[in-house]
Design a protein around this motif. Sequence first.
Motif, PDB file in Angstrom:
ATOM      1  N   LEU A   1     -19.069  -4.620  -0.170  1.00 30.80           N
ATOM      2  CA  LEU A   1     -18.388  -3.947  -1.287  1.00 30.80           C
ATOM      3  C   LEU A   1     -18.179  -4.877  -2.475  1.00 30.80           C
ATOM      4  N   TYR A   2     -18.683  -6.093  -2.365  1.00 32.01           N
ATOM      5  CA  TYR A   2     -18.565  -7.098  -3.434  1.00 32.01           C
ATOM      6  C   TYR A   2     -17.105  -7.404  -3.774  1.00 32.01           C
ATOM      7  N   ILE A   3     -16.280  -7.478  -2.735  1.00 30.40           N
ATOM      8  CA  ILE A   3     -14.871  -7.823  -2.900  1.00 30.40           C
ATOM      9  C   ILE A   3     -14.772  -9.346  -2.942  1.00 30.40           C
ATOM     10  N   PRO A   4     -14.150  -9.911  -3.983  1.00 31.51           N
ATOM     11  CA  PRO A   4     -13.980 -11.373  -4.031  1.00 31.51           C
ATOM     12  C   PRO A   4     -13.164 -11.867  -2.832  1.00 31.51           C
TER      13      PRO A   4
ATOM     14  N   LYS B   1      -8.471  -1.035  -2.466  1.00 21.86           N
ATOM     15  CA  LYS B   1      -7.569  -0.209  -1.649  1.00 21.86           C
ATOM     16  C   LYS B   1      -8.193   0.099  -0.289  1.00 21.86           C
ATOM     17  N   VAL B   2      -9.491   0.295  -0.280  1.00 22.48           N
ATOM     18  CA  VAL B   2     -10.179   0.529   1.003  1.00 22.48           C
ATOM     19  C   VAL B   2     -10.053  -0.706   1.887  1.00 22.48           C
ATOM     20  N   ILE B   3     -10.260  -1.891   1.312  1.00 26.48           N
ATOM     21  CA  ILE B   3     -10.123  -3.131   2.086  1.00 26.48           C
ATOM     22  C   ILE B   3      -8.698  -3.272   2.609  1.00 26.48           C
ATOM     23  N   GLN B   4      -7.719  -2.956   1.776  1.00 29.84           N
ATOM     24  CA  GLN B   4      -6.330  -2.997   2.230  1.00 29.84           C
ATOM     25  C   GLN B   4      -6.126  -2.050   3.405  1.00 29.84           C
ATOM     26  N   GLY B   5      -6.717  -0.873   3.318  1.00 26.84           N
ATOM     27  CA  GLY B   5      -6.614   0.091   4.409  1.00 26.84           C
ATOM     28  C   GLY B   5      -7.257  -0.409   5.688  1.00 26.84           C
ATOM     29  N   LEU B   6      -8.391  -1.081   5.553  1.00 26.18           N
ATOM     30  CA  LEU B   6      -9.053  -1.647   6.733  1.00 26.18           C
ATOM     31  C   LEU B   6      -8.149  -2.655   7.427  1.00 26.18           C
ATOM     32  N   TRP B   7      -7.491  -3.514   6.640  1.00 26.19           N
ATOM     33  CA  TRP B   7      -6.576  -4.496   7.221  1.00 26.19           C
ATOM     34  C   TRP B   7      -5.380  -3.820   7.884  1.00 26.19           C
ATOM     35  N   HIS B   8      -4.831  -2.794   7.244  1.00 27.97           N
ATOM     36  CA  HIS B   8      -3.667  -2.118   7.834  1.00 27.97           C
ATOM     37  C   HIS B   8      -4.037  -1.448   9.159  1.00 27.97           C
ATOM     38  N   VAL B   9      -5.215  -0.885   9.215  1.00 27.95           N
ATOM     39  CA  VAL B   9      -5.673  -0.279  10.470  1.00 27.95           C
ATOM     40  C   VAL B   9      -5.874  -1.358  11.533  1.00 27.95           C
TER      41      VAL B   9
ATOM     42  N   ALA C   1     -13.657  -1.122  -8.761  1.00 26.19           N
ATOM     43  CA  ALA C   1     -13.193  -2.297  -8.010  1.00 26.19           C
ATOM     44  C   ALA C   1     -11.805  -2.088  -7.422  1.00 26.19           C
ATOM     45  N   SER C   2     -10.923  -1.448  -8.168  1.00 27.78           N
ATOM     46  CA  SER C   2      -9.559  -1.209  -7.693  1.00 27.78           C
ATOM     47  C   SER C   2      -9.539  -0.293  -6.464  1.00 27.78           C
TER      48      SER C   2
END
Length: 146
Positions: free
Chosen positions: A128-131, A98-106, A93-94
């Motif tokens: 990705l089942y991200i809350p 980080k991948v989601i954070q990267g998507l936002w930064h891009v 999950a962690s």
Amino acid sequence: MLRTILAMFQGEASEPLHPHHVEIAAAALLYEVIKADDDIDQRELEALSDMLQNTFSLTAKETEMVLASGSARSEDAVDLVQFTQVLNQSLDASAKHKVIQGLWHVAYADKTLAPLEEHVIRKIADLLYIPHSQYIQAKLAAQSVG
């Protein structure tokens, strides 16, 4: 022959996985975000490269190879599931956060967020089942940096 056909339908790979299959899947998702608004900005490409290097501790040569393969797979993709499935099977999950954070930064690298970019990130986060709370936290963090 029948076993090969059955393996294809059951999702079993008859060829070995690429050593960077997780990184390539992440790169393909990042390219999907960049392509969403039909405006590929150099700052987004640089953010994509930085994200891959920092998140996955890749060398410059590995990053170049992952970017090329991720771009090609993104161009050939008909859906996002083929990439998110790899990440779901390989990352905790962690790491997915980080991948989601990267998507936002891009997405924010060019100082604007197109609605289609946000839509693609939302779809990826769901796959990705991200809350939702983590999705929003990552978005707000990227906004404050950008």
